[in-house]
Design a protein around this motif. Structure first.
Motif, PDB file in Angstrom:
ATOM      1  N   GLN A  87       0.832  -1.213   0.000  1.00 50.00           N
ATOM      2  CA  GLN A  87       0.000   0.000   0.000  1.00 50.00           C
ATOM      3  C   GLN A  87       0.860   1.254   0.000  1.00 50.00           C
ATOM      4  N   ARG A  88       1.901   1.239   0.790  1.00 49.49           N
ATOM      5  CA  ARG A  88       2.760   2.416   0.881  1.00 49.49           C
ATOM      6  C   ARG A  88       3.583   2.635  -0.385  1.00 49.49           C
ATOM      7  N   HIS A  91       1.206   3.914  -3.117  1.00 48.75           N
ATOM      8  CA  HIS A  91       0.841   5.315  -2.884  1.00 48.75           C
ATOM      9  C   HIS A  91       2.002   6.244  -3.228  1.00 48.75           C
ATOM     10  N   GLY A  95       1.112   6.483  -7.524  1.00 43.56           N
ATOM     11  CA  GLY A  95      -0.106   7.276  -7.464  1.00 43.56           C
ATOM     12  C   GLY A  95      -1.297   6.531  -6.907  1.00 43.56           C
ATOM     13  N   GLY A  96      -1.051   5.478  -6.152  1.00 47.15           N
ATOM     14  CA  GLY A  96      -2.141   4.709  -5.564  1.00 47.15           C
ATOM     15  C   GLY A  96      -2.815   5.478  -4.447  1.00 47.15           C
ATOM     16  N   PRO A  97      -3.913   4.944  -3.961  1.00 44.21           N
ATOM     17  CA  PRO A  97      -4.624   5.618  -2.876  1.00 44.21           C
ATOM     18  C   PRO A  97      -3.779   5.647  -1.605  1.00 44.21           C
ATOM     19  N   ALA A  98      -4.103   6.576  -0.739  1.00 42.45           N
ATOM     20  CA  ALA A  98      -3.409   6.668   0.548  1.00 42.45           C
ATOM     21  C   ALA A  98      -3.600   5.358   1.303  1.00 42.45           C
ATOM     22  N   VAL A 100      -4.504   2.606   3.928  1.00 42.85           N
ATOM     23  CA  VAL A 100      -5.629   2.491   4.852  1.00 42.85           C
ATOM     24  C   VAL A 100      -5.063   2.354   6.256  1.00 42.85           C
TER      25      VAL A 100
END
Length: 178
Positions: A87-88, A91, A95-98, A100
């Motif tokens: 995830q990090r 992001h 450009g992925g989502p912040a 969670v």
């Protein structure tokens, strides 16, 4: 054995970071998949080395018990750690989502903490199973008693974690300022 455990921990994170860097910086999905699939192989190397060490007559030690703990924690939390890192990376570099964040208050936080404790329990059970296999493979329960010395302190930590984790079910955290 301690150096092997440290080396495996370094190997885990090195393969994980390399796999994610190749995925998000070089956009080489296949190579990334190979590197990420290799991450659990670190556990296999540690398990095999521990078995070979014990079977070759090395005295069983708490270090072999730590190897079992490492494997248990890796099985229980490894996928979650990989997801956290992914995830990090996504992001930061794609450009992925912040990422969670875990819930910090209320019933959602209590449920999250209970789930984390269940993962902790799974790690404990897997480590005990690995120690059981080590004991069977050595074939001498008396010779492997030192392996098991790591489990009593861990049981205490598991009990404390249970009390803390499940306390949020009884008294959930409240938002500050309300």
């Amino acid at each position: 054995m301690i150096f092997l455990i440290v080396g495996c921990e370094i190997g885990f994170w090195a393969l994980l970071v390399a796999g994610l860097a190749v995925r998000y910086l070089l956009r080489a999905r296949r190579l990334s998949n190979v590197l990420l699939v290799s991450v659990p192989m670190v556990d296999v190397v540690l398990l095999a080395a521990s078995v070979v060490d014990l079977r070759s007559g090395a005295p069983a030690s708490p270090a072999h018990g730590l190897a079992a703990i490492y494997i248990g924690v890796s099985v229980a939390f490894g996928h979650q750690m990989i997801g956290w890192a992914d995830q990090r990376f996504a992001h930061r570099f794609a450009g992925g989502p912040a990422p969670v964040k875990a819930p910090r208050t209320g019933p959602a936080h209590a449920a999250y903490e209970r789930g984390q404790w269940l993962r902790h329990l799974l790690a404990y059970i897997v480590a005990a199973a690995v120690l059981g296999v080590f004991t069977l493979l050595v074939g001498d329960a008396h010779r492997t008693l030192k392996l098991w010395s790591v489990m009593a302190p861990w049981a205490l930590i598991l009990a404390i974690d249970f009390v803390i984790s499940f306390s949020y079910t009884i008294a959930p955290r409240k938002r500050r300022g309300i």
